[in-house]
Design an enzyme around this catalytic site. Structure first.
Site, PDB file in Angstrom:
ATOM      1  N   THR A 185     -61.227  67.961 152.056  1.00 49.61           N
ATOM      2  CA  THR A 185     -59.764  67.889 152.174  1.00 49.61           C
ATOM      3  C   THR A 185     -59.171  66.703 151.416  1.00 49.61           C
ATOM      4  OG1 THR A 185     -60.018  66.739 154.267  1.00 49.61           O
ATOM      5  CG2 THR A 185     -59.625  69.111 154.381  1.00 49.61           C
TER       6      THR A 185
ATOM      7  N   VAL B  57     -67.787  67.949 161.651  1.00 53.30           N
ATOM      8  CA  VAL B  57     -69.255  67.816 161.547  1.00 53.30           C
ATOM      9  C   VAL B  57     -69.871  67.205 162.808  1.00 53.30           C
ATOM     10  CG1 VAL B  57     -69.319  67.694 159.011  1.00 53.30           C
ATOM     11  CG2 VAL B  57     -69.169  65.566 160.338  1.00 53.30           C
TER      12      VAL B  57
ATOM     13  N   TYR C 130     -70.163  50.417 159.798  1.00 52.30           N
ATOM     14  CA  TYR C 130     -70.089  51.317 158.638  1.00 52.30           C
ATOM     15  C   TYR C 130     -71.315  51.092 157.741  1.00 52.30           C
ATOM     16  CZ  TYR C 130     -68.691  53.599 154.329  1.00 52.30           C
ATOM     17  OH  TYR C 130     -68.685  54.398 153.197  1.00 52.30           O
TER      18      TYR C 130
ATOM     19  N   THR D  35     -59.694  56.499 147.120  1.00 50.47           N
ATOM     20  CA  THR D  35     -59.470  57.773 147.823  1.00 50.47           C
ATOM     21  C   THR D  35     -58.669  57.444 149.096  1.00 50.47           C
ATOM     22  OG1 THR D  35     -61.460  57.481 149.162  1.00 50.47           O
ATOM     23  CG2 THR D  35     -61.739  58.641 147.060  1.00 50.47           C
ATOM     24  N   GLU D  36     -58.726  58.322 150.077  1.00 53.60           N
ATOM     25  CA  GLU D  36     -58.051  58.007 151.354  1.00 53.60           C
ATOM     26  C   GLU D  36     -58.937  57.134 152.254  1.00 53.60           C
ATOM     27  OE1 GLU D  36     -56.587  61.609 153.164  1.00 53.60           O
ATOM     28  OE2 GLU D  36     -55.522  62.162 151.335  1.00 53.60           O
TER      29      GLU D  36
END
Ligand code: NDP
Ligand code: 8X3
Length: 257
Positions: A11, A61, A153, A188-189
């Site tokens: 997306t 997911v 992360y 990116t986002e």
């Protein structure tokens, strides 16, 4: 018949760019993500612009039964997946461990590690049966280094690195290739999500130097999947020219990290 690629997280960002490049190059593509409207709009655009075979699958997911249901329910002409691109992922929050939010941690661990495993576990048996296939995991520089506030992360992307190597060993005698693409900063986002929607903070991350663009990473994915069958690209570590490590940037202005 052309090869079938399933890409998670289409997306936006890297997944969207990869889907477009693969469709342009004649692959049949299964695109997935949570935001259904966006997914359908991207699917429609790809079909219209490139006249490609594109199938949309809408699932989270992290939801094991939704993953199973979606993949087991693929139409016959899209069911024999040749290439799995495990791209869906996110960073959520940017705090030192002592101030971290357990909800952010769960989101990252559940998406970046467990989600990747749920999708892989569902796709790989078909590849084993057909004795061919390729898995491409999207890692990160955060899987090679750690940096302040990157803690969980970075841990998830180190796990992606470990899982990539483990899958390669486990699948060695099955004729399945396993690759990792590990990018540095890509505009990116990603940072908007990391900073919980704070767009101006996210903009700072990509300011005063040229970051990678999603299309640059898509090119590396295409390279990895288009090698002859006897060649496996283990790893591509791709960085902006203006970035030498997780924290070293050559910027026109002051460092913003
Ligand atoms: P984006 O935020 O632009 O895209 C992330 C994609 O992942 C979206 O399509 C999103 O879709 C999907 N996604 C997130 N959570 C879930 C979920 N639970 N279930 C299904 N899909 C999900 O970021 P990028 O394109 O940059 O990120 C893609 C991958 O690249 C990630 O794994 C990221 O860690 C990695 N990466 C990014 C770098 C960067 O600097 N941008 C650098 C190195 C690696 P939706 O929200 O609709 O579900
Ligand atoms: C995303 C790149 O440097 O923000 O994986 O961790 S970084």
């Amino acid at each position: 018949m052309s090869q079938i690629a399933l890409i998670t997280g289409v997306t936006s960002g890297i997944g969207e760019a990869a889907a477009e490049l693969l469709v342009k190059n004649g692959y049949r593509v299964i695109i997935t993500g949570r935001r259904k409207e966006r997914l359908v709009a991207i699917g429609d655009k790809l079909k219209l612009q490139h006249n490609g075979r594109v199938h949309t699958l809408h699932f989270d997911v992290r939801d094991k039964s939704a993953v199973d249901e979606a993949i087991l329910g693929l139409p016959e002409d899209m069911a024999d997946i040749d290439i799995l691109i495990n791209n869906a992922g996110l960073a959520s929050g940017f705090d030192p461990v002592q101030d971290g939010d357990a909800e952010d941690w769960d989101k990252m661990i559940d998406t970046n590690i467990k989600g990747l495993l749920y999708v892989t576990r569902r796709v790989v048996p078909g590849m084993i049966e057909r004795k061919k296939g390729q898995i491409v995991n999207i890692g990160s520089i955060a899987g090679r280094e750690v940096y302040p506030n990157g803690n969980v992360y970075c841990a998830t992307k180190h796990a992606v690195d470990a899982l990539t190597k483990s899958m390669r060993l486990d699948l060695l005698d099955k004729g399945i290739r396993v690759s990792q693409i590990a990018p540095g900063a890509v505009d990116t986002e990603f940072s908007v999500v990391r900073f919980h929607g704070d767009e101006s903070r996210a903009e700072e991350v990509y300011k005063a130097y040229e970051p990678l663009h999603a299309a640059d990473v898509a090119e590396t994915i295409l390279f990895a999947i288009s090698r002859p069958p006897h060649v496996n690209i283990n790893d591509i570590f791709v960085m902006p020219t203006a970035q030498a490590s997780a924290t070293a940037f050559h910027k026109d202005a002051e460092d913003t990290w």
